[in-house]
Design a protein around this motif. Structure first.
Motif, short mmCIF file in Angstrom:
data_model
loop_
_atom_site.label_atom_id
_atom_site.label_comp_id
_atom_site.label_asym_id
_atom_site.label_seq_id
_atom_site.Cartn_x
_atom_site.Cartn_y
_atom_site.Cartn_z
N THR A 1 0.85 -1.19 0.00
CA THR A 1 0.00 0.00 0.00
C THR A 1 0.88 1.24 0.00
N ASP A 2 0.28 2.38 -0.23
CA ASP A 2 1.00 3.65 -0.16
C ASP A 2 0.63 4.34 1.14
N ILE A 3 1.66 4.87 1.81
CA ILE A 3 1.47 5.59 3.06
C ILE A 3 2.15 6.95 2.93
N PHE A 4 1.52 7.96 3.48
CA PHE A 4 2.02 9.31 3.37
C PHE A 4 3.27 9.52 4.22
N SER A 5 4.22 10.26 3.67
CA SER A 5 5.44 10.64 4.40
C SER A 5 5.32 12.10 4.79
N LYS A 6 5.45 12.38 6.08
CA LYS A 6 5.34 13.78 6.50
C LYS A 6 6.60 14.58 6.17
N ILE A 7 7.72 13.91 5.96
CA ILE A 7 8.96 14.60 5.60
C ILE A 7 8.97 14.96 4.11
N ASP A 8 8.71 13.95 3.27
CA ASP A 8 8.72 14.18 1.82
C ASP A 8 7.41 14.77 1.31
N ILE B 1 -3.43 1.01 8.68
CA ILE B 1 -2.11 1.41 8.20
C ILE B 1 -2.14 2.81 7.59
N GLY B 2 -3.29 3.19 7.05
CA GLY B 2 -3.43 4.53 6.48
C GLY B 2 -3.44 5.64 7.52
N SER B 3 -3.58 5.29 8.78
CA SER B 3 -3.59 6.30 9.82
C SER B 3 -2.18 6.60 10.37
N PHE B 4 -1.18 5.97 9.80
CA PHE B 4 0.21 6.16 10.24
C PHE B 4 1.02 6.86 9.16
N TYR B 5 2.01 7.62 9.58
CA TYR B 5 3.01 8.15 8.67
C TYR B 5 4.11 7.09 8.53
N VAL B 6 4.78 7.10 7.39
CA VAL B 6 5.88 6.16 7.16
C VAL B 6 6.93 6.29 8.25
N GLU B 7 7.23 7.51 8.62
CA GLU B 7 8.28 7.75 9.62
C GLU B 7 7.94 7.11 10.97
N ASN B 8 6.65 7.02 11.29
CA ASN B 8 6.25 6.38 12.55
C ASN B 8 6.39 4.87 12.46
N LEU B 9 6.09 4.30 11.32
CA LEU B 9 6.10 2.85 11.17
C LEU B 9 7.50 2.26 11.12
N ILE B 10 8.51 3.07 10.89
CA ILE B 10 9.86 2.50 10.84
C ILE B 10 10.46 2.34 12.23
N THR B 11 9.82 2.91 13.25
CA THR B 11 10.32 2.75 14.61
C THR B 11 9.69 1.54 15.28
N SER B 12 10.35 1.02 16.30
CA SER B 12 9.80 -0.10 17.06
C SER B 12 8.49 0.28 17.74
N LYS B 13 8.45 1.46 18.31
CA LYS B 13 7.23 1.93 18.96
C LYS B 13 6.10 2.04 17.95
N GLY B 14 6.41 2.56 16.78
CA GLY B 14 5.39 2.69 15.74
C GLY B 14 4.83 1.35 15.31
N LYS B 15 5.70 0.37 15.17
CA LYS B 15 5.24 -0.98 14.79
C LYS B 15 4.35 -1.58 15.89
N GLU B 16 4.75 -1.40 17.14
CA GLU B 16 3.93 -1.91 18.25
C GLU B 16 2.58 -1.19 18.31
N ASP B 17 2.59 0.13 18.11
CA ASP B 17 1.34 0.89 18.08
C ASP B 17 0.44 0.42 16.93
N PHE B 18 1.05 0.15 15.79
CA PHE B 18 0.30 -0.34 14.63
C PHE B 18 -0.38 -1.68 14.95
N LYS B 19 0.37 -2.61 15.53
CA LYS B 19 -0.20 -3.92 15.87
C LYS B 19 -1.33 -3.78 16.88
N LYS B 20 -1.12 -2.97 17.89
CA LYS B 20 -2.14 -2.76 18.92
C LYS B 20 -3.41 -2.16 18.31
N LEU B 21 -3.25 -1.15 17.48
CA LEU B 21 -4.41 -0.49 16.87
C LEU B 21 -5.14 -1.43 15.93
#
Length: 134
Positions: free
Chosen positions: A26-33, A65-85
């Motif tokens: 899927t495509d996810i938005f990047s807040k940096i780019d 997954i669409g509710s996350f930024y790419v930058e968040n998903l590359i971190t361990s915390k982001g991945k854990e938050d993604f799984k929980k959500l």
């Protein structure tokens, strides 16, 4: 006592299923780019009747997954938050009981710009370098 414990635990294993979601893209938005990035992942999802409810889980996966930024998903915390959500959303929206989610693969691809594609074509000798185009 052991028989009682076995009778309590056994139904959990009987109804637990695994769902392999391979190469979900899927495509996810990047807040940096400020542009979408292609994300590819493979998951193993464990829970009650997850194979039977796979279409609901894939829908929940797309929404969450669409509710996350790419930058968040590359971190361990982001991945854990993604799984929980994802677990919470699937339970609330579809009454799907997910026990665990295991991320097997997570890749972020750079989507090439139009200039990158044109330059790659020129370098391969496909197109003549026309002075009208930069």
């Amino acid at each position: 006592m052991k028989k009682i414990l076995l009778l309590i635990i056994l139904p959990v294993f009987i109804f637990a299923q695994t769902l392999d979601v391979n190469n979900f893209t899927t495509d996810i938005f990047s807040k940096i780019d400020k542009a979408p990035k292609e994300v590819k992942m493979s998951l193993i999802i464990v829970g009650s009747y997850v194979k039977d409810e796979n279409y609901k889980i894939i829908d929940a996966l797309n929404v969450v997954i669409g509710s996350f930024y790419v930058e968040n998903l590359i971190t361990s915390k982001g991945k854990e938050d993604f799984k929980k959500l994802l677990i919470e959303y699937a339970a609330k929206k579809y009454s799907v009981d997910i026990d665990n989610i295991y991320i097997q693969k997570f890749e972020i691809s750079q989507n090439p710009s139009t200039d990158d594609i044109i330059n790659a074509l020129r370098e391969s000798g496909c197109c003549k370098n026309n002075s009208q185009h930069p």
